[in-house]
Design an enzyme around this catalytic site. Structure first.
Site, mmCIF file in Angstrom:
data_model
loop_
_atom_site.group_PDB
_atom_site.id
_atom_site.type_symbol
_atom_site.label_atom_id
_atom_site.label_comp_id
_atom_site.label_asym_id
_atom_site.label_seq_id
_atom_site.Cartn_x
_atom_site.Cartn_y
_atom_site.Cartn_z
ATOM 1 N N GLU A 195 -13.220 24.131 8.543
ATOM 2 C CA GLU A 195 -14.263 23.358 6.759
ATOM 3 C C GLU A 195 -16.179 23.618 7.359
ATOM 4 O O GLU A 195 -15.973 22.458 6.934
ATOM 5 C CB GLU A 195 -13.690 21.856 7.896
ATOM 6 C CG GLU A 195 -11.920 22.110 7.576
ATOM 7 C CD GLU A 195 -11.667 20.110 8.238
ATOM 8 O OE1 GLU A 195 -12.335 19.601 8.122
ATOM 9 O OE2 GLU A 195 -10.123 20.287 7.888
ATOM 10 N N GLU A 302 -1.513 24.371 8.147
ATOM 11 C CA GLU A 302 -1.446 22.597 8.819
ATOM 12 C C GLU A 302 -0.763 21.987 7.658
ATOM 13 O O GLU A 302 -0.857 20.795 7.716
ATOM 14 C CB GLU A 302 -2.222 22.021 8.617
ATOM 15 C CG GLU A 302 -3.982 22.766 9.603
ATOM 16 C CD GLU A 302 -5.053 22.174 10.063
ATOM 17 O OE1 GLU A 302 -5.358 21.314 9.236
ATOM 18 O OE2 GLU A 302 -5.998 23.018 9.979
HETATM 19 C C1 XIL Z 1 -6.814 16.518 13.319
HETATM 20 C C2 XIL Z 1 -5.340 15.635 14.609
HETATM 21 O O1 XIL Z 1 -3.828 16.147 13.582
HETATM 22 C C3 XIL Z 1 -5.849 14.509 14.296
HETATM 23 O O2 XIL Z 1 -5.029 14.074 15.315
HETATM 24 C C4 XIL Z 1 -7.152 14.443 15.359
HETATM 25 O O3 XIL Z 1 -7.195 12.828 15.314
HETATM 26 C C5 XIL Z 1 -8.283 14.775 14.694
HETATM 27 O O4 XIL Z 1 -8.458 16.525 13.487
HETATM 28 N N1 XIL Z 1 -8.016 19.660 9.469
HETATM 29 C C6 XIL Z 1 -8.071 19.927 11.418
HETATM 30 C C7 XIL Z 1 -7.125 18.853 12.071
HETATM 31 O O5 XIL Z 1 -8.389 21.961 11.072
HETATM 32 O O6 XIL Z 1 -7.509 19.356 13.757
HETATM 33 C C8 XIL Z 1 -7.362 17.773 12.058
HETATM 34 O O7 XIL Z 1 -6.029 17.147 12.412
HETATM 35 C C9 XIL Z 1 -6.838 17.670 10.443
HETATM 36 C C10 XIL Z 1 -7.882 18.702 9.533
#
Ligand code: XIL
Length: 386
Positions: A195, A302
């Site tokens: 990101e 994701e």
């Molecule tokens: C999120 C997790 O799912 C949560 O449990 C945590 O509190 C915050 O991070 N993009 C990403 C992930 O790359 O690492 C994030 O995961 C969601 C958004």
């Protein structure tokens, strides 16, 4: 039909049904992953029994294979992000994960803050437990993530003013070498930088960029490659799946990295969607194509499709269709990599806490019962390839 005749016939039917359910149960048992034979058979028979009251359900049982088995027939690793406390405490969670998926991503425990509570302390236990579980169940591991603007340890963030380009680069370099080096040869894929492009399609203003400079991204990839030359190194981001300003910014970033000879192998597209704002398949295909033209693989990293409450059967059916379209488009691309959901059970999802009024973004419900989305993904994986 006389009463006795009826009884004999129905008893014979029941015996046949039970026999068939046993045969199907063993067939399912033989087709699922690595659960112990007795558990698998019991689970299969019990789930077969509950489903054998309808021929179509029986048919689906007869042909039902775990997603990882179906995916392997398409030369695909299908995965899920893993919640480490559920992995430790929930037997159903472990069994479902091992049966259905062939690659895992740590949802939290390999991020910098949990891994590195202080400069000289690493907490490896949870990360090691996931790697050990994955290797025991012949699963690959997708490391997540080496550099991110979130989950930066306090000992780094609170002293921002005291860091210089040299001293913070040294911290980041030693972190990457320690983590990638520890799992060298065991973690095949890394989200090296996560990101780095903001929602405004400009480079995100982060501590790494402010203190080290714009080249922190290239440096991170070079260090990761030095630490494990065989690892597949990805740039990972969200809202860059189709076409648009942010997707163009990510494309320009990875194109420039490639042109500078930075060792980047692919792009991770996070794929966090809402039911009312689905992915445009044509744009996704076009984006995969242009990334492929840069000789970059594309990984779905994701995927979840959050559903606005109240959750209804109609919404879950629509969710299944949207999941199927994402997978169909992905499978058609020659530069496809791995395909990972951001979890697999609605009971262990970040969605309700992060997206108020949404839920049910994954393939299984909170009791690990497959949802329509699961069957849609299985259907697409089973579909004949042209
Ligand atoms: C999120 C997790 O799912 C949560 O449990 C945590 O509190 C915050 O991070 N993009 C990403 C992930 O790359 O690492 C994030 O995961 C969601 C958004």
């Amino acid at each position: 039909m006389k009463q006795t005749q009826f009884l004999i016939t129905s008893r014979r039917f029941a015996r046949q049904r039970l026999m068939l359910s046993r045969i199907v149960g063993v067939a399912v048992a033989l087709s699922v992953g690595n659960m112990s034979r007795s558990q698998t058979v019991q689970n299969a028979i019990s789930s077969t029994r509950t489903m054998t009251n309808s021929p179509s359900a029986l048919l689906s049982m007869r042909t039902m294979h775990a997603l990882r088995t179906l995916a392997a027939q398409r030369d695909l690793r299908i995965g899920a992000a893993v919640n480490s406390s559920a992995l430790r405490d929930d037997k159903n969670y472990r069994e479902t994960l091992a049966r259905e998926f062939s690659i895992v991503t740590p949802e939290y425990v390999m991020k910098m803050a949990p891994l590195r509570p202080s400069r000289d302390t690493f907490f490896w236990d949870d990360a090691d437990a996931l790697v050990d579980f994955a290797q025991k169940h012949q699963m690959q591991i997708h490391g997540h993530t080496l550099v991110w603007h979130q989950d930066v340890p306090q000992w780094i963030e609170k002293n921002e003013k005291s860091w210089t380009r040299e001293t913070l680069s040294a911290v980041l370099r030693e972190h990457i070498f320690a983590v990638v080096g520890r799992y060298k040869g065991r973690i095949k894929i890394w989200d090296v930088v996560n990101e780095a492009v903001g929602d405004d399609a400009k480079m995100r203003d982060t501590i790494w960029r402010r203190v080290i400079g714009d080249d922190y991204i290239a440096l991170a990839f070079r260090w990761a490659h030095e630490a494990d030359p065989d690892a597949i190194l990805l740039y990972n981001d969200y809202n860059a799946e189709g076409l648009g300003a942010k997707s163009d910014a990510v494309f320009n970033l990875v194109r420039d990295l490639k042109n500078e000879g930075v060792p980047i192998n692919g792009v991770g597209l996070q794929m966090h969607f809402s039911l009312e704002n689905p992915l445009n398949s044509a744009d996704f295909a076009a984006n995969m194509k242009r990334l492929g033209d840069l000789k970059l693989s594309v990984h779905v990293t994701e995927l979840d499709i959050r559903v606005p409450e109240p959750i209804t059967p109609q919404k879950l059916d629509e969710q299944g269709l949207q999941f199927s379209r994402v997978l169909e488009t992905f499978l058609a691309a020659p530069n496809r990599g791995t395909f990972t959901f951001w979890g697999f059970s609605d009971g262990k999802s970040w969605i309700p806490s992060f997206f108020k009024g949404y839920n049910a973004g994954l393939l299984f419900d909170q009791n690990y019962k497959p949802k329509p989305s699961y069957y849609q993904i299985a259907r697409v994986l089973k579909a004949p390839t042209n």
